[in-house]
Design an enzyme around this catalytic site. Sequence first.
Site, short mmCIF file in Angstrom:
data_model
loop_
_atom_site.label_atom_id
_atom_site.label_comp_id
_atom_site.label_asym_id
_atom_site.label_seq_id
_atom_site.Cartn_x
_atom_site.Cartn_y
_atom_site.Cartn_z
N SER A 28 0.83 -1.21 0.00
CA SER A 28 0.00 0.00 0.00
C SER A 28 0.86 1.26 0.00
CB SER A 28 -0.97 -0.01 1.18
OG SER A 28 -0.31 0.22 2.40
N ASN A 29 2.03 1.22 0.63
CA ASN A 29 2.91 2.40 0.57
C ASN A 29 3.47 2.60 -0.84
OD1 ASN A 29 3.43 3.94 3.20
ND2 ASN A 29 3.35 1.80 3.85
N MET A 105 10.90 -6.69 4.16
CA MET A 105 11.13 -7.31 5.47
C MET A 105 12.52 -7.92 5.56
SD MET A 105 8.30 -6.50 6.71
CE MET A 105 8.04 -7.41 8.22
N ARG A 106 13.51 -7.11 5.23
CA ARG A 106 14.90 -7.59 5.33
C ARG A 106 15.81 -6.46 5.78
NH1 ARG A 106 16.55 -12.14 3.21
NH2 ARG A 106 18.62 -11.38 2.72
N HIS A 124 8.56 3.34 8.81
CA HIS A 124 8.31 2.43 9.94
C HIS A 124 7.09 2.95 10.71
CE1 HIS A 124 9.21 -0.53 12.94
NE2 HIS A 124 9.06 0.39 13.87
N ASP A 156 20.28 2.80 7.52
CA ASP A 156 21.67 2.42 7.77
C ASP A 156 21.72 0.93 8.10
OD1 ASP A 156 20.95 2.15 10.42
OD2 ASP A 156 21.93 3.99 11.08
N GLU A 157 22.83 0.47 8.63
CA GLU A 157 22.98 -0.98 8.80
C GLU A 157 22.18 -1.54 9.97
OE1 GLU A 157 27.23 -1.47 8.96
OE2 GLU A 157 27.35 -0.24 7.16
C1 GRF Z 1 3.97 -0.51 6.73
O1 GRF Z 1 3.31 -0.43 7.95
C2 GRF Z 1 5.36 0.07 6.84
O2 GRF Z 1 5.44 1.11 7.74
C3 GRF Z 1 6.16 -1.11 7.33
O3 GRF Z 1 5.62 -2.22 6.67
C4 GRF Z 1 4.26 -1.96 6.34
C5 GRF Z 1 4.12 -2.18 4.87
O4 GRF Z 1 2.79 -2.04 4.45
N1 GRF Z 1 7.57 -0.92 7.08
P1 GRF Z 1 2.47 -1.95 2.90
O5 GRF Z 1 3.04 -3.24 2.28
O6 GRF Z 1 3.14 -0.74 2.35
O7 GRF Z 1 0.98 -1.91 2.80
#
Ligand code: GRF
Length: 216
Positions: A28-29, A105-106, A124, A156-157
């Site tokens: 969604s972002n 997610m990495r 985040h 960053d790391e």
């Molecule tokens: C969001 O809450 C973002 O802040 C986090 O992971 C989620 C991703 O959501 N890092 P989407 O895949 O963008 O809907």
Amino acid sequence: MTTHSQAHALPQPPTPARLGILLSGRGSNFLAIAQAIADGRIPAASIAIVLANVEDAPGLDAARRLGLPTACFVSRGRTRAQHDADVIACLRQHQVDLVCLAGYMRLLSPAFIAAFPQRILNIHPSLLPAFPGLDAQTQAFDYGCTLAGCTVHFVDEHLDHGVIILQRAVPVLPTDDAHTLAQRILEQEHQAYPEAIARVLSGHYQITGRRYLPIP
Ligand code: GRF
């Protein structure tokens, strides 16, 4: 009567910045960023590649439906260095200027950070440095925070750690549960991420220590 048509050299618009979007899930972002580009809220930008590390990430399908270039490098079973080398090569091949992590997610390897210095952003769903890591919205809710929110930062790391570009606060209402809170945080994320990208692409900022300072 003769008319003269003279070829005037029109000023060239700035070359659009090429964004590389990295995601693992719903996206969604990413879609909020794509919409902001379409609306002109992120001026002079285009999405060069949407890259996932999970084959069935819904965000990847959404990108395909928009006709954007996509790539998938499955990370499972590979070392971080091997996987990141493929991702870096792909981003370079697509001449990416700015990398936007959007639910990716990495943790990135040092080589990845070095390949795009001050050119990787993340969002985040908490007011960092509170609640880094997974399920930040639930962490904030369970802790009893009365104020939650989201943060866009350079990467960053370290996990959810780099210089903060902007934050949006979201009050925790007495009627909230973790889900309704996460929904309202997400609405703010969709505003904040495009705004932060536009700020970074404008180049009108400096970084002093951990402080991001806009230059008017
Ligand atoms: C969001 O809450 C973002 O802040 C986090 O992971 C989620 C991703 O959501 N890092 P989407 O895949 O963008 O809907």
